[in-house]
Design a protein around this motif. Structure first.
Motif, PDB file in Angstrom:
ATOM      1  N   VAL A   1       0.831  -1.198   0.000  1.00  0.00           N
ATOM      2  CA  VAL A   1       0.000   0.000   0.000  1.00  0.00           C
ATOM      3  C   VAL A   1       0.870   1.254   0.000  1.00  0.00           C
ATOM      4  O   VAL A   1       0.641   2.193  -0.784  1.00  0.00           O
ATOM      5  CB  VAL A   1      -0.942  -0.004   1.219  1.00  0.00           C
ATOM      6  CG1 VAL A   1      -1.694   1.314   1.335  1.00  0.00           C
ATOM      7  CG2 VAL A   1      -1.926  -1.167   1.126  1.00  0.00           C
ATOM      8  N   VAL A   2       1.887   1.274   0.871  1.00  0.00           N
ATOM      9  CA  VAL A   2       2.750   2.460   0.977  1.00  0.00           C
ATOM     10  C   VAL A   2       3.520   2.679  -0.326  1.00  0.00           C
ATOM     11  O   VAL A   2       3.539   3.793  -0.881  1.00  0.00           O
ATOM     12  CB  VAL A   2       3.719   2.308   2.168  1.00  0.00           C
ATOM     13  CG1 VAL A   2       4.677   3.500   2.219  1.00  0.00           C
ATOM     14  CG2 VAL A   2       2.947   2.201   3.477  1.00  0.00           C
TER      15      VAL A   2
ATOM     16  N   MET B   1      10.926  12.324  -3.647  1.00  0.00           N
ATOM     17  CA  MET B   1      11.921  11.356  -4.129  1.00  0.00           C
ATOM     18  C   MET B   1      12.728  10.791  -2.960  1.00  0.00           C
ATOM     19  O   MET B   1      12.992   9.581  -2.894  1.00  0.00           O
ATOM     20  CB  MET B   1      12.852  12.030  -5.140  1.00  0.00           C
ATOM     21  CG  MET B   1      12.136  12.555  -6.375  1.00  0.00           C
ATOM     22  SD  MET B   1      13.261  13.351  -7.528  1.00  0.00           S
ATOM     23  CE  MET B   1      12.094  14.003  -8.736  1.00  0.00           C
ATOM     24  N   VAL B   2      13.123  11.666  -2.055  1.00  0.00           N
ATOM     25  CA  VAL B   2      13.863  11.209  -0.873  1.00  0.00           C
ATOM     26  C   VAL B   2      13.005  10.276  -0.028  1.00  0.00           C
ATOM     27  O   VAL B   2      13.487   9.240   0.474  1.00  0.00           O
ATOM     28  CB  VAL B   2      14.349  12.418  -0.051  1.00  0.00           C
ATOM     29  CG1 VAL B   2      14.919  11.961   1.290  1.00  0.00           C
ATOM     30  CG2 VAL B   2      15.376  13.227  -0.826  1.00  0.00           C
ATOM     31  N   VAL B   3      11.738  10.628   0.134  1.00  0.00           N
ATOM     32  CA  VAL B   3      10.825   9.786   0.914  1.00  0.00           C
ATOM     33  C   VAL B   3      10.706   8.399   0.283  1.00  0.00           C
ATOM     34  O   VAL B   3      10.743   7.371   0.977  1.00  0.00           O
ATOM     35  CB  VAL B   3       9.446  10.466   1.021  1.00  0.00           C
ATOM     36  CG1 VAL B   3       8.417   9.492   1.594  1.00  0.00           C
ATOM     37  CG2 VAL B   3       9.524  11.716   1.885  1.00  0.00           C
ATOM     38  N   PHE B   4      10.582   8.361  -1.043  1.00  0.00           N
ATOM     39  CA  PHE B   4      10.475   7.081  -1.732  1.00  0.00           C
ATOM     40  C   PHE B   4      11.723   6.229  -1.517  1.00  0.00           C
ATOM     41  O   PHE B   4      11.639   5.024  -1.250  1.00  0.00           O
ATOM     42  CB  PHE B   4      10.249   7.321  -3.226  1.00  0.00           C
ATOM     43  CG  PHE B   4       9.999   6.080  -4.021  1.00  0.00           C
ATOM     44  CD1 PHE B   4       8.766   5.444  -3.979  1.00  0.00           C
ATOM     45  CD2 PHE B   4      10.993   5.537  -4.800  1.00  0.00           C
ATOM     46  CE1 PHE B   4       8.531   4.290  -4.701  1.00  0.00           C
ATOM     47  CE2 PHE B   4      10.781   4.378  -5.529  1.00  0.00           C
ATOM     48  CZ  PHE B   4       9.540   3.759  -5.484  1.00  0.00           C
ATOM     49  N   VAL B   5      12.892   6.851  -1.604  1.00  0.00           N
ATOM     50  CA  VAL B   5      14.149   6.126  -1.391  1.00  0.00           C
ATOM     51  C   VAL B   5      14.242   5.617   0.047  1.00  0.00           C
ATOM     52  O   VAL B   5      14.691   4.488   0.300  1.00  0.00           O
ATOM     53  CB  VAL B   5      15.350   7.032  -1.732  1.00  0.00           C
ATOM     54  CG1 VAL B   5      16.657   6.367  -1.317  1.00  0.00           C
ATOM     55  CG2 VAL B   5      15.374   7.348  -3.214  1.00  0.00           C
ATOM     56  N   LEU B   6      13.798   6.430   1.003  1.00  0.00           N
ATOM     57  CA  LEU B   6      13.825   6.010   2.404  1.00  0.00           C
ATOM     58  C   LEU B   6      12.924   4.800   2.631  1.00  0.00           C
ATOM     59  O   LEU B   6      13.288   3.870   3.368  1.00  0.00           O
ATOM     60  CB  LEU B   6      13.394   7.163   3.305  1.00  0.00           C
ATOM     61  CG  LEU B   6      14.422   8.284   3.510  1.00  0.00           C
ATOM     62  CD1 LEU B   6      13.806   9.423   4.316  1.00  0.00           C
ATOM     63  CD2 LEU B   6      15.657   7.739   4.230  1.00  0.00           C
ATOM     64  N   VAL B   7      11.761   4.801   2.013  1.00  0.00           N
ATOM     65  CA  VAL B   7      10.845   3.663   2.171  1.00  0.00           C
ATOM     66  C   VAL B   7      11.482   2.400   1.592  1.00  0.00           C
ATOM     67  O   VAL B   7      11.382   1.308   2.174  1.00  0.00           O
ATOM     68  CB  VAL B   7       9.491   3.968   1.503  1.00  0.00           C
ATOM     69  CG1 VAL B   7       8.630   2.713   1.435  1.00  0.00           C
ATOM     70  CG2 VAL B   7       8.757   5.061   2.276  1.00  0.00           C
ATOM     71  N   LEU B   8      12.134   2.524   0.450  1.00  0.00           N
ATOM     72  CA  LEU B   8      12.843   1.361  -0.115  1.00  0.00           C
ATOM     73  C   LEU B   8      13.939   0.888   0.829  1.00  0.00           C
ATOM     74  O   LEU B   8      14.168  -0.319   0.988  1.00  0.00           O
ATOM     75  CB  LEU B   8      13.434   1.728  -1.468  1.00  0.00           C
ATOM     76  CG  LEU B   8      12.441   1.950  -2.619  1.00  0.00           C
ATOM     77  CD1 LEU B   8      13.179   2.375  -3.879  1.00  0.00           C
ATOM     78  CD2 LEU B   8      11.634   0.684  -2.886  1.00  0.00           C
ATOM     79  N   ALA B   9      14.617   1.838   1.474  1.00  0.00           N
ATOM     80  CA  ALA B   9      15.657   1.473   2.437  1.00  0.00           C
ATOM     81  C   ALA B   9      15.060   0.745   3.638  1.00  0.00           C
ATOM     82  O   ALA B   9      15.658  -0.211   4.157  1.00  0.00           O
ATOM     83  CB  ALA B   9      16.402   2.735   2.896  1.00  0.00           C
ATOM     84  N   PHE B  10      13.874   1.175   4.066  1.00  0.00           N
ATOM     85  CA  PHE B  10      13.207   0.494   5.188  1.00  0.00           C
ATOM     86  C   PHE B  10      12.930  -0.963   4.841  1.00  0.00           C
ATOM     87  O   PHE B  10      13.079  -1.852   5.691  1.00  0.00           O
ATOM     88  CB  PHE B  10      11.897   1.194   5.519  1.00  0.00           C
ATOM     89  CG  PHE B  10      12.059   2.590   6.091  1.00  0.00           C
ATOM     90  CD1 PHE B  10      13.290   3.039   6.522  1.00  0.00           C
ATOM     91  CD2 PHE B  10      10.970   3.447   6.174  1.00  0.00           C
ATOM     92  CE1 PHE B  10      13.442   4.315   7.043  1.00  0.00           C
ATOM     93  CE2 PHE B  10      11.118   4.725   6.689  1.00  0.00           C
ATOM     94  CZ  PHE B  10      12.361   5.163   7.114  1.00  0.00           C
TER      95      PHE B  10
END
Length: 878
Positions: free
Chosen positions: A298-299, A326-335
């Motif tokens: 979902v996220v 874009m930074v938020v998207f990269v952070l979510v992938l890192a999570f």
């Protein structure tokens, strides 16, 4: 030359309706023509892109607006803002049903206030306008079918009101959601949009702060309040995870909005920007901390949707902040790469939900029997019990029942059938497709606000098919979806169309309007009173549960009776009251003869039976109400001879409602065994034992590792003189639960009873092993003493009997004194050579459960009072 604007006519056909006949009532769409400035700077008709209230009135009313009308407009605004701000935050912690129920009542309260203000304004102005949307026909058809499904429901009352604990699936709730959709869109203005958006974001910011302090164990509430405060303000931690995911695109949208508005003071804009970044950072941190509870599909799906429209420059936010998503998207992938962490200082709860395979199995089997209308709205629990697969018993939590499916699709199929589910999917797909079309086309309209809100819609769409949605999340998602549509229609410059109910053309019809208003007002007043009584009743029930947490007491029963007096239609209150009275009766019966009141015991038993029967009458197809009645009658059999057959009938009905639950076959077998024990030896007794054996075998077939079923099967085979099979069953029970001393003792007793070569040695070894774990078990010492007598080890037998006398205290009750006298008689018989085997052969008495030397005669085990919708039959006894 005017460019072509998208309008509802493209999706819904030709909606122009002109009133005919005598011209008494006019039903017509309103098209606002005065010119106004669109947020993107272009000049458009007020009805295209700027809601009428923010331009010149689309009704052509140029005169003064009455103060009453302005007051009612203010009430409408307040009700909308209260819904967006209060729903995520509201809770009391005082009710029995919990936070989902409390938020549902809050939703009804503010919606009714808004509807009353809307209707009152219609009376004052002589007309009422309802916004027309492309979803009108599919939405109203789905609502009508939902009502039809409730008519044919297995539990009509709960299909109308909603099931206990979370009433969001009832007809009243769905009707309220439909009304909310039209109420919000009919009163959508730019000013109200900002109020609603920032009210919800402020509420979300508070939820984020609350959640952060809870998971990090920061003390921020007084001790008295902390006891009532939930860990998750959205219900469960899983639904909190979805809510946090929805907040991410909204925080990003708020950031874009702040730097798009030129009217804001620089200091104010900077302050709010800092707060937005704090909220966004805390939200991302919570997503990482609550990793196992987050629906990452979902996220990621929502953020991908958000980024695609920005990268394709269909939506063009302020350039200086484009890097943030874009930074938020990269952070979510890192999570996702980091995975589970141990950052939480609080102990997070274990949450269980049906997986997709289980939900599909139940939906598929239910549709075979209830294809057209399903089992009825809000009755997923009935479908789950009736059609749960046999494989579900392999789960250690097999006694759990689910009252909501994994995703709305899997929940709709069993409850409203194939046709209702098809209509639901049509409504959802129509809504999403309209949004995607309007969001994608006409790039000259920079739909920054719409992008964030429609990202929420996409995330809510995904969550509705992949996750369990509780009531609070369903209401919040509906509110945000309606707001998203209103915002998109405004930003895309779509033509506003209204269905206008006007009675100005013929004054004589003002009487008809007044009559309709009075009827509606009476209905609203009734709902206000009814909803208030329901809430008060549950507060009484919540106090009762809190009062009885330390142990059953009469005050809690009295509070439950008050709850029933306020809301007598709810069967769960009667079921809980029955459990409370039965527990009180057992406590009274467990007192000493001088303290015990037989009349009091009889009173409690009668009240328990009466309450249980009423709960069963109100919910005849609810397995929990039925099994609770069976437990009540089973306990009542200690005091009334005719109660056991009624317990058998209740468990038989429970087995019909939940045919693959192994505990009901087990209970029926236990009742047959008890009935057989009361008969004289002969064909009738043997027949009852054989029936009991069939039930125990059925229980074992349904759950191979159910140790208690193997234990009971061992006992009944012993009674049927089948020693070899009795030992096989006893060995299997002990193998499954090798720490259970009862099962170990039973196995030793079975060896002792069979008495083949080496059996006594095996029994002795087992008894000695049990005593190394607990030397105070008098049943084991008694059996060991009899075993030594059989092996002619008199001194060893006397030593065990003397040890029993040591364990029995000097300060004994009358019953224990009799036990001590019997043990002394056993010692005397061994010493004079008479022995005790002829008098008390273990072959005559099946092994009893292992018990330590008691200080008082224990009372019968009361049925444990259950939480809402939790099965009380979790420990079926020995």
């Amino acid at each position: 030359m005017q460019s072509e604007k998208p309008s509802f006519a493209r999706f819904g056909g030709n909606h122009n309706m002109a009133g005919g006949g005598n011209g008494n009532v006019t039903l017509r769409p309103i098209v606002a023509e005065p010119m106004a400035t669109h947020p993107n700077g272009s000049v458009v008709p007020a009805g295209r892109g700027v809601p009428a209230k923010d331009a010149v009135s689309s009704r052509g009313d140029t005169g003064k607006v009455s103060k009453t009308s302005l007051l009612l407009d203010t009430v409408i605004t307040c009700s909308l803002v209260a819904l967006f701000f209060g729903l995520p935050l509201f809770f009391t912690g005082l009710t029995f049903q919990g936070i989902a129920f409390e938020k549902q009542i809050y939703f009804y309260f503010w919606l009714l206030i808004g509807i009353v203000a809307w209707a009152s304004k219609g009376v004052i102005t002589g007309e009422m306008r309802i916004r027309r949307t492309p979803l009108d026909i599919p939405l109203l058809v789905f609502w009508a079918f939902y009502v039809l499904s409730a008519i044919f429901s297995v539990d009509r009352w709960h299909s109308v009101w909603g099931f206990f604990g979370d009433p969001s699936r009832g007809v009243i709730s769905i009707t309220a959601l439909v009304l909310t959709y039209y109420f919000l869109l009919s009163h959508f203005t730019v000013k109200r949009f900002h109020w609603m958006f920032w009210a919800f974001l402020s509420s979300g910011f508070i939820v984020v702060l609350w959640s952060f302090m809870v998971v990090m164990k920061v003390k921020f509430l007084p001790a008295e309040w902390e006891r009532l405060a939930p860990m998750s303000l959205i219900g469960t931690v899983s639904t909190l995870g979805i809510f946090l995911g929805l907040l991410v695109p909204l925080f990003l949208t708020a950031l874009f909005m702040l730097w798009k508005e030129s009217a804001l003071k620089k200091s104010l804009r900077t302050t709010i920007t800092v707060l937005v970044f704090i909220g966004l950072a805390l939200t991302l941190f919570l997503l990482l901390v609550l990793y196992p509870y987050i629906s990452w599909i979902v996220v990621l799906g929502g953020l991908s949707f958000f980024l695609v429209y920005i990268l394709a420059q269909i939506v063009r936010p302020t350039e200086q902040w484009v890097w943030v998503p874009m930074v938020v998207f990269v952070l979510v992938l890192a999570f996702l790469m980091i995975g589970r962490t141990g950052l939480s200082r609080a102990t997070l709860p274990v949450e269980v939900a049906p997986n997709a395979n289980l939900s599909w199995q139940i939906a598929k089997d239910t549709v075979k029997d209830y294809f057209f209308t399903g089992v009825g709205p809000a009755n997923y629990g009935y479908a789950f019990s009736m059609f749960r697969p046999l494989e579900y018993n392999e789960n250690t939590l097999y006694t759990l029942r689910f009252y909501q499916g994994n995703g709305m699709f899997f929940e709709m199929l069993p409850t409203v059938g194939g046709l209702g589910t098809t209509l639901f999917v049509v409504v959802w797909l129509s809504f999403v497709s309209i949004g995607l079309y309007l969001l994608t086309h006409e790039k000259e309209h920079n739909k920054v606000y719409s992008l964030g809100l429609w990202t929420v819609v996409v995330m809510f769409f995904l969550a509705s098919f992949l996750n369990v949605l509780n009531g609070p999340l369903l209401i919040i998602g509906t509110l945000l979806s309606a707001l998203a549509l209103g915002t998109l229609l405004w930003e895309s410059g779509s033509e506003e169309r209204y269905l206008q109910l006007s009675f100005k053309a013929a004054p004589k019809f003002a009487l008809a309007l007044a009559f309709i208003f009075m009827v509606v007002s009476a209905g609203v007043a009734f709902l206000f009173v009814f909803v208030g009584k329901v809430f008060i009743a549950d507060v009484y029930a919540g106090r009762a549960v809190s009062t009885s947490s330390a142990g059953p007491n009469r005050d809690s029963a009295d509070l439950l009776r008050k709850a029933i007096g306020s809301y007598p239609q709810e069967g769960r209150y009667y079921t809980r009251l029955a459990q409370e009275y039965m527990a009180l009766g057992n406590i009274e019966a467990g007192k000493t003869a001088t303290e015990r009141s037989t009349d009091t015991v009889a009173f409690y038993v009668r009240e328990a039976v009466a309450a249980g029967e009423q709960g069963k009458r109100l919910m005849p197809n609810d397995v929990m109400a039925t099994e609770t009645l069976g437990l009540i009658y089973e306990n009542a059999s200690l005091y009334a001879g005719d109660a056991l057959p009624k317990a058998e009938a209740a468990y038989a009905r429970a087995l019909e409602l939940e045919p693959k639950n192994p505990l009901y076959a087990l209970k029926l077998g236990q009742i047959k065994k008890l009935t057989g024990d009361g008969k004289k030896e002969g064909a009738e007794q043997t027949g009852l034992y054989q029936e009991a054996e069939k039930f125990f075998l059925q229980s074992v077939d349904q759950k191979k590792d159910l140790a208690i079923a193997h234990y009971n099967l061992s006992g009944i085979r012993s009674r049927l003189k089948d020693g070899d099979k009795a030992i096989e069953s006893a060995m299997e029970a002990f193998r499954i639960e090798n720490t259970n001393l009862n099962y170990a003792y039973n196995l030793g007793a079975m060896y002792q009873l069979r008495n083949k070569e080496g059996d006594h040695d095996r029994a002795e070894a087992i008894f000695k092993d049990i005593l190394t774990k607990n030397e105070k078990l008098i049943d084991v010492r008694l059996s060991l003493g009899l075993l030594y007598e059989a092996d002619e080890k008199k001194e060893s037998a006397i030593a065990q009997y003397e040890k029993i006398l040591e364990l029995l205290s000097d300060d004994q009750s009358e019953g224990l004194k009799q036990t001590a006298d019997q043990v002394r008689k056993f010692i005397e018989n061994v010493r004079n050579g008479t022995g005790n085997l002829a008098k008390k052969s273990v072959a005559e008495v099946p092994p009893a459960p292992v018990t330590p030397a008691p200080e008082a005669v224990p009372a019968p085990l009361p049925p444990a009072p259950a939480l809402p919708n939790e099965s009380p039959l979790t420990n079926p006894g020995q």
